[in-house]
Design an enzyme around this catalytic site. Sequence first.
Site, PDB file in Angstrom:
ATOM      1  N   CYS A  70       0.826  -1.211   0.000  1.00 60.18           N
ATOM      2  CA  CYS A  70       0.000   0.000   0.000  1.00 60.18           C
ATOM      3  C   CYS A  70       0.866   1.270   0.000  1.00 60.18           C
ATOM      4  CB  CYS A  70      -0.960  -0.032   1.188  1.00 60.18           C
ATOM      5  SG  CYS A  70      -2.258   1.210   1.146  1.00 60.18           S
TER       6      CYS A  70
ATOM      7  N   HIS B 102       0.467   1.371  -3.703  1.00 59.17           N
ATOM      8  CA  HIS B 102      -0.869   1.903  -3.954  1.00 59.17           C
ATOM      9  C   HIS B 102      -0.800   2.885  -5.121  1.00 59.17           C
ATOM     10  CE1 HIS B 102      -4.504   4.298  -3.430  1.00 59.17           C
ATOM     11  NE2 HIS B 102      -4.996   3.165  -2.978  1.00 59.17           N
TER      12      HIS B 102
END
Length: 452
Positions: A369, A389
């Site tokens: 992420c 991400h």
Amino acid sequence: MKCLSLSPLLSPPSLSFSSSIKTPFLVALTSTPSKTHTPKRSSKSAKTLFPTTTTITTTASLPPKKVLVPIGYGTEEMEAVILVDVLRRAGANVVVASVEPQLEIEASSGTRLVADTSISTCSDEIFDLIALPGGMPGSARLRDSEILRKITSKHAEEKRLYGAICAAPAITLQPWGLVRRKQMTCHPAFMDKLPTFRAVKSNLQVSGELTTSRGPGTAFEFALALVDQLFGESVAKEVGELLLMRTAEDNHKKEEFNEVEWSVDHSPHVLVPVANGSEEIEVVTVVDILRRAKVDVVVASVEKSLQILASQGIKLIADKSIDNAAESIYDLIILPGGIAGAERLHKSKVLKKMLKEQGSAGRIYGAICSSPTVLHRQGLLKGKRATAHPSVASKITNEVVEGARVVIDGKLITSRGLATAIEFALAIVSKVFSHARARSVAEGLVFEYPKS
């Protein structure tokens, strides 16, 4: 006393980190998309959940939907956390209630969760949805709670929405008599406990007010189906976008470069550092799956307290402080995401030193992420291919691998976030042990994993 709850999607004022819900997450269904319906309910709850780019819009004048998620000793942590996280992203006011004498519970794979309140404070409350996570003995602990049984039975009698996943349909709802005239599914290990003529071998089953699902690997699909029923299909699609759900185009797409062996001659020792604002789905998924694979996992807090408040308001308790964790050497260090959490991890001088030593010693490290930015800022992505991400991928390195959900480069592993966390954790299991071990763990999760 009224039922206490955290306001949906908000962190307490004392913590000023920004929640990752404001970041565009594109989610992937971590399970096979099979689902069936019975014609009793007109809801479109289990339709496709592969959204296009939109933003969540809610009507401010409408009261928030109120959801009860009970937990107990041995509750499956992935199912509980995914339910709470996804429903809060949709705007629901989710109350996490403990059926134990204390608020803190140890979940099935050892994660320690802290409920918002006790189930006894919820007796007089009215909920729009009651959603039961599974796990053993968690489902039995829920079943044995007389207060929860009365709340749920009255709720069902009033034709309000309720759902259960994994062992809970068979172990909790059936003894309560709340599955009569309903078709349902559950974890494969408990299918024989359901009436044969009512059991359906699908990942998701909607039958009137009841929605059931199979296990941790189908939990995103289950949670989004509940969002659909509470808020409508458009909101479910928008939340699905936030989650990075898997599509046919990026199905299990993993890329590996500069392949090297990761196997060790002992039980692997893994560190997962956490902070206020860490993404709870990523923390719990990585820890749960690695522990299922018999990895020795230490969750260490970089905060002054062992208890941290994750990005969607879930309270987690770490195993030890980062200072104590630093006394050991780890085969892998894995950073969970969450924008605020990643920033707090970056500011930890102890963790910074540990990561530097991890890289210089040629040991394995990774991030998911937003946290690949932590590695980037410490020079640990130099010359490496990676992913992150979508909102931060362009900032980490010139070697971003487009379209991949998991990227391995030598002894570095990175992933996009949230719904890619299962694939991320299974990729670690596959590298450290074997593909067969990863497939075995995936089977227990009810998660579709490539045969080769």
